[in-house]
Design a protein around this motif. Sequence first.
Motif, mmCIF file in Angstrom:
data_model
loop_
_atom_site.group_PDB
_atom_site.id
_atom_site.type_symbol
_atom_site.label_atom_id
_atom_site.label_comp_id
_atom_site.label_asym_id
_atom_site.label_seq_id
_atom_site.Cartn_x
_atom_site.Cartn_y
_atom_site.Cartn_z
ATOM 1 N N GLY A 51 -3.034 53.169 40.033
ATOM 2 C CA GLY A 51 -3.935 52.340 40.840
ATOM 3 C C GLY A 51 -4.872 51.457 40.049
ATOM 4 N N GLN A 87 8.806 46.777 46.369
ATOM 5 C CA GLN A 87 7.356 46.521 46.273
ATOM 6 C C GLN A 87 7.075 45.460 45.198
ATOM 7 O OE1 GLN A 87 4.561 49.972 46.403
ATOM 8 N NE2 GLN A 87 3.989 49.303 44.365
ATOM 9 N N GLU A 91 5.567 41.482 45.423
ATOM 10 C CA GLU A 91 4.474 40.955 44.576
ATOM 11 C C GLU A 91 4.916 39.669 43.872
ATOM 12 O OE1 GLU A 91 1.222 42.517 43.402
ATOM 13 O OE2 GLU A 91 1.442 43.468 45.358
ATOM 14 N N ARG A 287 3.497 51.999 56.170
ATOM 15 C CA ARG A 287 2.593 50.947 55.665
ATOM 16 C C ARG A 287 1.839 50.281 56.812
ATOM 17 N NH1 ARG A 287 3.279 49.587 50.299
ATOM 18 N NH2 ARG A 287 5.335 49.847 49.359
ATOM 19 N N ASP A 305 2.429 51.644 46.124
ATOM 20 C CA ASP A 305 1.053 51.232 46.392
ATOM 21 C C ASP A 305 0.950 51.003 47.888
ATOM 22 O OD1 ASP A 305 -1.497 50.323 46.340
ATOM 23 O OD2 ASP A 305 -1.096 48.473 45.248
ATOM 24 N N ILE A 306 0.375 51.968 48.594
ATOM 25 C CA ILE A 306 0.259 51.857 50.049
ATOM 26 C C ILE A 306 -1.202 51.580 50.369
ATOM 27 C CG2 ILE A 306 0.513 53.096 52.238
ATOM 28 C CD1 ILE A 306 2.832 54.644 50.514
ATOM 29 N N LYS A 307 -1.460 50.354 50.751
ATOM 30 C CA LYS A 307 -2.842 49.905 50.975
ATOM 31 C C LYS A 307 -3.556 50.829 51.963
ATOM 32 C CE LYS A 307 -2.445 45.884 48.648
ATOM 33 N NZ LYS A 307 -1.465 46.390 47.697
ATOM 34 N N GLY A 308 -4.738 51.274 51.558
ATOM 35 C CA GLY A 308 -5.570 52.062 52.457
ATOM 36 C C GLY A 308 -5.076 53.472 52.709
ATOM 37 N N THR A 331 -3.443 57.725 46.293
ATOM 38 C CA THR A 331 -4.675 57.462 47.043
ATOM 39 C C THR A 331 -5.806 57.147 46.062
ATOM 40 O OG1 THR A 331 -6.146 58.268 48.791
ATOM 41 C CG2 THR A 331 -5.449 59.899 47.166
ATOM 42 N N ARG A 333 -6.882 54.268 45.121
ATOM 43 C CA ARG A 333 -6.475 53.211 44.189
ATOM 44 C C ARG A 333 -7.563 52.152 44.066
ATOM 45 N NH1 ARG A 333 -1.201 53.905 42.914
ATOM 46 N NH2 ARG A 333 -0.723 51.745 42.417
ATOM 47 N N SER A 334 -7.648 51.549 42.867
ATOM 48 C CA SER A 334 -8.648 50.496 42.584
ATOM 49 C C SER A 334 -10.055 50.946 42.965
ATOM 50 C CB SER A 334 -8.301 49.211 43.344
ATOM 51 O OG SER A 334 -6.964 48.846 43.123
ATOM 52 N N GLN A 336 -11.061 53.060 45.218
ATOM 53 C CA GLN A 336 -11.310 53.408 46.628
ATOM 54 C C GLN A 336 -11.498 54.920 46.781
ATOM 55 O OE1 GLN A 336 -10.691 51.012 49.548
ATOM 56 N NE2 GLN A 336 -11.157 49.635 47.868
#
Length: 389
Positions: A51, A87, A91, A287, A305-308, A331, A333-334, A336
């Motif tokens: 992440g 994925q 991108e 997703r 990478d599953i947003k949120g 989970t 990630r970045s 969060q």
Amino acid sequence: MTTQFSALNTMKPFLQEAWEKAGFLAPTPIQEKAVPVILEGADVIAESPTGTGKTLAYLLPLLEKVDPAKKAVQAVVLASSRELVMQISDEIRQWGGGITSAAFIGGANVKRQLEKLKKQPQVVAGTPGRIHELIQMKKLKMHEVKLLVLDEGDQLLVPEHIKGLEAIIKSTMKDRQLVLFSATMPEKTAVLAKEWMKNPQVIKVEKKELPASQVDHFYFVCDRREKNIFVERIMRGFDPERMLAFVKDIGEVNVFSEKLAYKGFTNGILHSELGKQERANALKQFREGKLTLLFATDVAARGLDIKGLSHVLQFDMPKDATQYTHRAGRTGRSGQAGTVITLITEREERDLKKIAKELGIQLVKKEFFKGKPVDAVERPVSNKRRADK
């Protein structure tokens, strides 16, 4: 251009525009370290926690190096699972401006894939087996490839892929550039990769270079046969928006999945025995938030990478710290917030604590009280319970 990313300021305008549109200000540590080195043309072995923006760390320089006027494959990205390839492909499309691209995965219709090649993609993402097959068929020409990327490299440099990988690398020109990225880099992976590289730059991002983790690590102790009931309790007690559950034996899960659906918990399954379309549908629904719970094997979910994604459940004890890292890394990630929940038997508790110590994470033991998760209380064994035993 208001960015604190000096390397980006020298890149093609469409990359600068895409960065601005994405709302990024500063690069992550792996992007700051790897982008300039890849732009210079060096071979790279890069390790950075899950992440932290590894995909863009190689994608930005890759897209910068592609000549839009040359209608030939100029860069190839290899990844171990279909899901990760798709994925990465998304991108590439998102960041690629007018650069053409295509994805090639095992299990897909070869004829259709050959049609894609006729359109002369400039960037290709694929699984090693299918890429090797297309090269052998003399349909995928590698002589113009300047850059080859191995994403989640420790999953690729394994016995079943080595021969194919070697053949793919040998099909490129001598002066091509090879870069390898992963969240975990076993020594043997790095040693193998170096055999194919010229004076590689080794880049490593340590945890201490990143913002403090916002992830909670909980665990519940239960009997093996109680695990199914605990999944229901977790779904009710934590009420996750979406939860990714890692399982070793997918066979056990099929029946359980139907029971959960019957009880109102919408869920899906992601594993290699499913058809390509079934896998794609399960992931797409997850997703989009149409499924609350997705059961997956480690291979199928690697690098996703599953947003949120708010919650990760380890239905089975992770075999080691590396597996815990990759599972937990879906989970939070970045920077969060996120929650990782592990179900273990009493005998596994000591091993789980060992893994937590190795990773420097704080584990909290939980139990359910009136349907709600609470911190576990170490209770003295009553005389009645002693007599029962």
